[in-house]
Design a protein around this motif. Structure first.
Motif, mmCIF file in Angstrom:
data_model
loop_
_atom_site.group_PDB
_atom_site.id
_atom_site.type_symbol
_atom_site.label_atom_id
_atom_site.label_comp_id
_atom_site.label_asym_id
_atom_site.label_seq_id
_atom_site.Cartn_x
_atom_site.Cartn_y
_atom_site.Cartn_z
ATOM 1 N N VAL A 163 25.804 -30.883 27.579
ATOM 2 C CA VAL A 163 25.909 -29.428 27.707
ATOM 3 C C VAL A 163 26.116 -28.800 26.336
ATOM 4 C CG1 VAL A 163 26.745 -29.534 30.080
ATOM 5 C CG2 VAL A 163 28.382 -29.512 28.209
ATOM 6 N N PHE A 164 25.590 -27.568 26.207
ATOM 7 C CA PHE A 164 25.538 -26.887 24.918
ATOM 8 C C PHE A 164 26.151 -25.491 24.990
ATOM 9 C CE2 PHE A 164 21.925 -29.753 25.199
ATOM 10 C CZ PHE A 164 21.843 -30.363 23.950
ATOM 11 N N ASP A 165 26.725 -25.067 23.873
ATOM 12 C CA ASP A 165 27.149 -23.689 23.657
ATOM 13 C C ASP A 165 26.502 -23.253 22.345
ATOM 14 O OD1 ASP A 165 28.389 -21.298 23.099
ATOM 15 O OD2 ASP A 165 30.445 -22.086 23.100
ATOM 16 N N TRP A 166 25.391 -22.497 22.455
ATOM 17 C CA TRP A 166 24.558 -22.237 21.267
ATOM 18 C C TRP A 166 25.276 -21.407 20.200
ATOM 19 C CZ3 TRP A 166 21.437 -25.844 21.720
ATOM 20 C CH2 TRP A 166 20.607 -26.081 22.829
ATOM 21 N N ASP A 167 26.207 -20.561 20.592
ATOM 22 C CA ASP A 167 26.849 -19.685 19.603
ATOM 23 C C ASP A 167 28.343 -19.939 19.474
ATOM 24 O OD1 ASP A 167 27.660 -18.720 22.034
ATOM 25 O OD2 ASP A 167 26.779 -16.727 21.806
ATOM 26 N N GLN A 168 28.831 -21.056 20.070
ATOM 27 C CA GLN A 168 30.249 -21.424 20.008
ATOM 28 C C GLN A 168 31.154 -20.289 20.512
ATOM 29 O OE1 GLN A 168 28.404 -22.247 16.666
ATOM 30 N NE2 GLN A 168 27.693 -23.641 18.273
ATOM 31 N N SER A 169 30.678 -19.616 21.554
ATOM 32 C CA SER A 169 31.436 -18.505 22.120
ATOM 33 C C SER A 169 32.434 -18.951 23.176
ATOM 34 C CB SER A 169 30.472 -17.496 22.748
ATOM 35 O OG SER A 169 29.802 -18.087 23.869
ATOM 36 N N GLY A 170 32.330 -20.225 23.557
ATOM 37 C CA GLY A 170 33.167 -20.734 24.638
ATOM 38 C C GLY A 170 32.462 -20.756 25.972
#
Length: 462
Positions: A163-170
């Motif tokens: 799983v990914f969070d492309w902008d590290q926003s949570g």
């Protein structure tokens, strides 16, 4: 007859290979044998290899591996699970109305569900954890204790959800299926990647990776997979769990093993296919480690086939791309290339090749891993199966061989550590089976007549 230069987008899968040809998936084997008469073999379980195989089959399925129209959001996998999503302008195929939605989670759920992963078949409306949201895969790992954050140093395993969070926003934005991993790189198959199913790779330290959820019931870290030299362990005895012939080393990963009687002497010999460059390395004397005939055929990452297409007693090569079988009719000794082709079965089905009626010629057939059903035909040009029957469990590895020396091929399956060989004819509703457990670990099954006695028996490649 025509000369072939087929061009279809596809990708490599070490898990898929075919002998005269049943399929082969990485699986396990060890002790035990016996005769059974049953309508289905004992229960099997999901494996990491089966998850990757399902994902790979969808990657290779040109009829549904992309949005239609491209960029519209219309996709098969959302339609498969979530019938309440909008369908305006979307096509319908294989009995499924395509629907418009972000679909990375639907694709990943499809791979897990159809491989038999525990709890992946529970619909979200019935309390299932997995939904159309990528974040639900982290929820699955958290609920069932299989979640591994990237920062933990966990080594991702084939079949895991990444799983990914492309902008590290949570917020989790995307999910895919892990195909393999090295010390520094993780390789994936992902839905909704540029409006299609794609293979991607990432540094394992990439900050966009949040972590991995492992399927329930499988080892968190089974250790590295050996992709080195292919060693063939072959037995002439269907009742023996020990190899009876000298071990043959032939081919190197990422080649996949194939088997054929290339010279018409009645004995099958190991050979290999390199999916990276679509090249077959054929030998009637593989003990030398040298190929006698090297042939490029079809596209890279096609599914290799072997069969006697013209009844001359000699096997030849072929490939399947999409749902079309391309059979090379010029001899392996010839640089001239002639081909015949036929469409049979659906893209996700596993191709089978066999001489079902004993006329000396092999014909294409198919196996649906989703429901463990074989679709056998002596005349596949009609597009209709002459014999349809279920055998074994869903997502078993299909096999083809002449188990009793009557000149007619029959079917079988490999589940967990056991080869199950169906000895009643494909024309019969009566079912009899003999079984043998053979090999071990992540060995790949092969079937062939190793000593020329007219009867096929088991082998493994590791």
């Amino acid at each position: 007859m025509s000369t072939i230069t087929p061009r279809v987008e596809a990708r490599e899968s070490r898990s898929r290979f075919f002998r005269r040809l049943g399929g082969g998936l990485a699986a396990t084997v060890l002790l035990g044998s016996g005769m059974i008469a049953t309508t289905a073999a004992p229960a099997g379980a999901a494996s990491r290899a089966s998850i990757v195989s399902v994902a790979q089959s969808q990657l290779n399925n040109s009829s549904r591996n992309h949005e239609q129209p491209m960029g519209s959001g219309c996709n098969y996998y959302t339609g498969y699970f979530r019938t309440w999503k909008p369908a305006s302008g979307c096509p319908s195929t294989d009995g499924v109305q395509w629907r418009d939605s972000d679909w990375c989670a639907d694709f990943s759920k499809y791979a897990w569900k159809n491989a038999g992963v525990r709890y992946a078949n529970i619909a979200e409306g019935d309390g299932g954890v997995l939904t159309g949201w990528a974040s639900s895969f982290k929820d699955y790992g958290t609920r069932y204790g299989t979640w591994h954050a990237r920062s933990s140093g966990y080594t991702p395993q084939p079949g895991d959800a990444i799983v990914f969070d492309w902008d590290q926003s949570g917020d989790i934005d995307h999910v895919g299926i892990v195909k393999s991993a090295t010390a520094g790189t993780v390789y994936t198959i992902e839905g909704n990647s540029g409006d299609r199913i794609k293979e991607n790779s990432y540094s394992r330290t990439n900050v966009d990776i949040v972590g991995y959820s492992a399927p329930v019931g499988m080892d968190a870290d089974p250790g590295p997979i050996d992709y080195g030299v292919l060693d063939f362990f072959l037995s002439d005895d269907q009742a023996s769990n020990e190899h009876t012939r000298p071990v043959i080393s032939y081919g190197n990963s990422p080649m996949v093993p194939i088997v054929g009687d290339w010279d018409g002497d009645g004995s099958d010999t190991p050979s290999a296919y390199n999916p990276v460059n679509a090249t077959f390395y054929i030998s009637s004397n593989p003990a030398t480690g040298q190929a006698q005939y090297t042939l490029k055929y079809g596209n890279a990452n096609s599914v290799p086939l072997v069969g006697d297409w013209d009844g001359d007693g000699k096997d030849n090569i072929g490939v399947r791309m999409g749902n079309t079988f391309y059979m090379r009719t010029s001899p392996v000794t010839s640089a001239t290339e002639t081909t015949k082709s036929i469409a049979y079965g659906d893209g996700p089905m596993t191709p089978l090749i066999g001489d079902w009626d004993g006329d000396g010629s092999d014909t294409p057939s198919a196996y649906n891993p989703a429901n463990a059903t074989f679709y056998i035909s002596n005349d596949p040009a009609t597009g209709q199966a002459q014999y349809t029957f279920r055998y074994g469990n869903a997502n078993s590895v299909p096999l083809v061989g002449d188990w009793d020396g009557d000149g007619k091929d029959n079917i079988g399956v490999r589940m967990d550590n056991t080869f199950y060989m169906r000895t009643s004819p494909v024309t019969s509703a009566t079912e009899t089976t003999k079984s043998i457990a053979y090999g071990g670990g992540a060995d790949l099954p092969v079937i062939g007549d190793w000593n020329g006695d007219g009867t096929d028996s088991q082998g493994i490649v590791r």
